[in-house]
Design a protein around this motif. Sequence first.
Motif, mmCIF file in Angstrom:
data_model
loop_
_atom_site.group_PDB
_atom_site.id
_atom_site.type_symbol
_atom_site.label_atom_id
_atom_site.label_comp_id
_atom_site.label_asym_id
_atom_site.label_seq_id
_atom_site.Cartn_x
_atom_site.Cartn_y
_atom_site.Cartn_z
ATOM 1 N N ILE B 139 60.669 10.850 65.595
ATOM 2 C CA ILE B 139 60.567 10.340 64.553
ATOM 3 C C ILE B 139 59.038 9.838 64.571
ATOM 4 C CG2 ILE B 139 60.843 8.173 62.882
ATOM 5 C CD1 ILE B 139 63.322 7.699 64.456
ATOM 6 N N ALA B 142 56.886 13.192 64.078
ATOM 7 C CA ALA B 142 56.446 13.987 62.348
ATOM 8 C C ALA B 142 56.311 12.483 61.322
ATOM 9 C CB ALA B 142 58.727 14.280 62.144
ATOM 10 N N LEU B 143 55.457 11.845 61.702
ATOM 11 C CA LEU B 143 55.947 10.436 61.343
ATOM 12 C C LEU B 143 54.173 10.125 60.155
ATOM 13 C CD1 LEU B 143 55.549 7.328 61.824
ATOM 14 C CD2 LEU B 143 53.483 7.534 62.737
ATOM 15 N N LYS B 145 53.791 13.506 58.488
ATOM 16 C CA LYS B 145 54.223 15.117 57.665
ATOM 17 C C LYS B 145 53.664 15.899 57.518
ATOM 18 C CE LYS B 145 56.809 12.015 54.552
ATOM 19 N NZ LYS B 145 57.659 11.742 54.346
ATOM 20 N N GLU B 146 52.709 16.254 58.500
ATOM 21 C CA GLU B 146 51.786 17.064 58.686
ATOM 22 C C GLU B 146 52.926 18.301 59.042
ATOM 23 O OE1 GLU B 146 48.368 16.831 59.418
ATOM 24 O OE2 GLU B 146 48.776 15.221 58.743
ATOM 25 N N ARG B 147 52.407 20.196 58.014
ATOM 26 C CA ARG B 147 53.077 21.093 58.554
ATOM 27 C C ARG B 147 53.406 21.332 59.380
ATOM 28 N NH1 ARG B 147 52.643 26.428 55.483
ATOM 29 N NH2 ARG B 147 53.958 27.715 56.244
ATOM 30 N N GLN B 148 52.187 20.924 60.735
ATOM 31 C CA GLN B 148 52.996 21.824 61.968
ATOM 32 C C GLN B 148 53.252 20.450 62.610
ATOM 33 O OE1 GLN B 148 48.488 22.746 63.298
ATOM 34 N NE2 GLN B 148 49.225 24.311 62.549
ATOM 35 N N LEU B 150 56.281 18.968 61.569
ATOM 36 C CA LEU B 150 57.424 18.823 61.628
ATOM 37 C C LEU B 150 57.888 20.391 62.665
ATOM 38 C CD1 LEU B 150 56.970 18.373 57.768
ATOM 39 C CD2 LEU B 150 58.342 16.847 59.815
ATOM 40 N N GLU B 151 56.916 21.356 61.953
ATOM 41 C CA GLU B 151 57.096 22.110 63.193
ATOM 42 C C GLU B 151 57.777 22.380 64.496
ATOM 43 O OE1 GLU B 151 55.098 25.973 62.488
ATOM 44 O OE2 GLU B 151 55.833 26.386 64.367
ATOM 45 N N ALA B 153 57.757 19.059 65.925
ATOM 46 C CA ALA B 153 59.283 18.281 65.690
ATOM 47 C C ALA B 153 60.236 18.627 66.321
ATOM 48 C CB ALA B 153 59.470 17.090 64.361
ATOM 49 N N PHE B 154 60.809 19.703 64.976
ATOM 50 C CA PHE B 154 61.757 20.849 65.114
ATOM 51 C C PHE B 154 61.920 21.379 66.422
ATOM 52 C CE2 PHE B 154 65.095 22.898 62.446
ATOM 53 C CZ PHE B 154 65.286 23.400 63.544
ATOM 54 N N ASP B 225 54.073 23.427 71.665
ATOM 55 C CA ASP B 225 53.842 23.224 69.922
ATOM 56 C C ASP B 225 53.693 21.473 69.386
ATOM 57 O OD1 ASP B 225 56.304 25.666 69.506
ATOM 58 O OD2 ASP B 225 53.587 25.260 69.714
ATOM 59 N N THR B 229 50.241 19.537 68.047
ATOM 60 C CA THR B 229 50.693 19.224 66.311
ATOM 61 C C THR B 229 50.914 17.146 66.172
ATOM 62 O OG1 THR B 229 52.628 19.458 66.500
ATOM 63 C CG2 THR B 229 51.389 21.172 65.812
#
Lengths: 106, 477, 163
Positions: B139, B142-143, B145-148, B150-151, B153-154, B225, B229
């Motif tokens: 969490i 991804a705090l 919620k920037e695009r990179q 989120l990648e 974090a995924f 990554d 990010t």
Amino acid sequence: MNIAMWETFLRFGFFIVMVFIAGLYCMLITRNIMRALIGLELLTKGVTLLIIVAGYVTGKVALAQTMVITLIVIEVVVMAVAAGVIVSIFRHNGSLDARNLRSLKG
Amino acid sequence: MSSILILIPLFGVMILNLPFRSVMKRLAFWFAAVLFLVQMIVAVFHHSTIWGSSMTIFDPFFKVDFLTDNLSFIVLLAIGVVSLTSLIVARYTLKDENERFNFINLLIIASIGMSGIVMVSDIFSLYVFLEITAVSAFILIALQKERQALEGAFKYIFLSAIATIMMLSSIALLLLLTGGTSFAAIKAVVSGPGASFFGKFAVGLFLCGLFIKGGVVPFHGWLPDAYSTAPSAVSVLLAGIITKVSGIYTLMRIVISVFGFDVHISHILMFAGAVSIVTGALAALGQSDFKRMLAYSSISQVGYIVLGLGTGTMLGILGAAFHLFNHAIFKTLLFVNSASVERETGTRNMDSLGGLSAKMPVTGATSVIAFLSTSGIPPLAGFWSKLMIIVALWMSSNYAYAVIAVAASALTLAYFLSMQRRVFFGKVAEGLENIKEAPGGLVFVSIALAAITIGVGLAFPVFYTQLIEPIKELITW
Amino acid sequence: MTLNTILLIIMTLMALYTVVARSLLKATIGLAVTSAVMTILMFNLDSPLAAVFELSVCTGLITVVFASAIALTKPLTHKETIEVSKNKFRRYWYLPVIMVLSGVFMAFSNIPSSLFQPQAAAGAEDVRHVLWNARQLDLFGQIIIMLAGAFSIVILFKEVRKK
């Protein structure tokens, strides 16, 4: 342990390995990240059944059940976070294709 | 008494989320700061009698036997220091108040998770606290919620989940073999000469899971990554302590206290460690993103810790534990510097930076101290821990690995010097003429961490006898 | 064949269906049915409490979470779906082949039971006693992780108002 229990374990283990293979295959082959999450969920089901069978065969049903209950709670939270991240990725990219997730190189 | 490190933060988080929102937001920062200071003090003064007494109020509903020995204390100290640093960095880099409040809550939950990992004596509870730490890390990355982010974090979520599945299968097999899940029960069956094939298979599965969590090659794919990010304060936390506690500390605890040492484990650890060192160092040479280079450098240094652990000798394990602590300090310092640079200049691309040492003198100086410590230059702290590991390798006749370790130190110096030249020395790059030094809090933290590195290096004998040498009691073979 | 074996075969077939299903929603339903079959298996293995948990949480809650996530991420248009699924069929051909081969391999390899050492006799304990007395730390862990989960829902599912 006696032979009957051992054969039970082998029989269950056989099918659990099949479920593992299905889950792994789903995760590796798909291009849709939501489907990869479903594959992960299948793997978790396999592990849950493995723990219950291990508990049954050794006679420690109570311990195995407490482990599974805790495991299920944790997995729900992890799935919820993963689904949240996937939805946020969709809101940025407009699609669920995994090929869009290659912007970080090197 | 050690249960206060888990109970008080938990009640704190619950209280912080009660309806008095505006008061609570201001209170949150100070509560968290006091919490981490208490953790640091408790970890340093662990000989005092208060620690050993039991709190009878909690006994009816919290009877857990925690395992706090000397290896735990040094890691608890590192957790306290890095969490406090991350808290202060967040104050300056997270502008939105709501975001900062969420960050502080998740930071406290992550520190509960890590303190739990350090103190449990049961393999299933270890899994529970590993997951708590991992979920709060997901969490946190991804705090914003920037695009990179989120990648990153995924990828972390997926690899971490695969690691979890491996560890759980291993726990199920160990349940089958031993009928219990506590460390003592497993140790009786798995270690020693009577171990069966299934036992070794379960051990191997568990180690693979831990390698993924710790970012050891070849399972390190998520690490660059995620580190580069994530928001700056989160990178400080991730690199400084989360990866180390989830992966490497757990590895040390499991190998030392539960599985025991045998030839196969030793070979696997040393090989994985050496490969990590070389891969991380080579990949760091070609990076142009500041944080990504630091991430590959982390992979390389973690390889040193695993290599030292793999020797199995007393000197090697002590060196590994010491290097774990040192790495927490100097890697955190490097990430704080990158946070300062990113905050002031707005970019992480090293090719577009230059000449910052004139504008940001403190940041430049502390980053020099940090990288000298990483490369193992005397008299800084990193020199002593690397020396211990290399001497341990030499004395146990692993000459090839010792040569690799020394050569990689030269590589480390090379890529860090390249970073220094690109970012801090040389002419001031265009568009950067108006840069000022980072705000007071960040400067203070950088100086404090650099002082710890220098101090531990100079006062090495005192540090060694107080905190490192007691770990010898754990090594019983 | 005993009831357990039949249930195991049904579970494996449902897992196979989950992997090859064309639309995500059908895959989610396949997952739910797999969970339901697992629940019955767990009842047969003397684990009623875990079975009830699995039924209510995995079959119910996770299916709802997945379905709402799928609803929030609009699927491909109809034409694209047919296009993608034609290619998929060829790729998914490998899965049943792999499963049959590994099944044959496992059936012919004999693992002697002497690999496992004898166990101590287990006492008949109640799950609730074990959970409350012996594994309190896990209970606290569950509370903590649910707090973290609550934060994640608040942070991740909120729409960003200003773009």
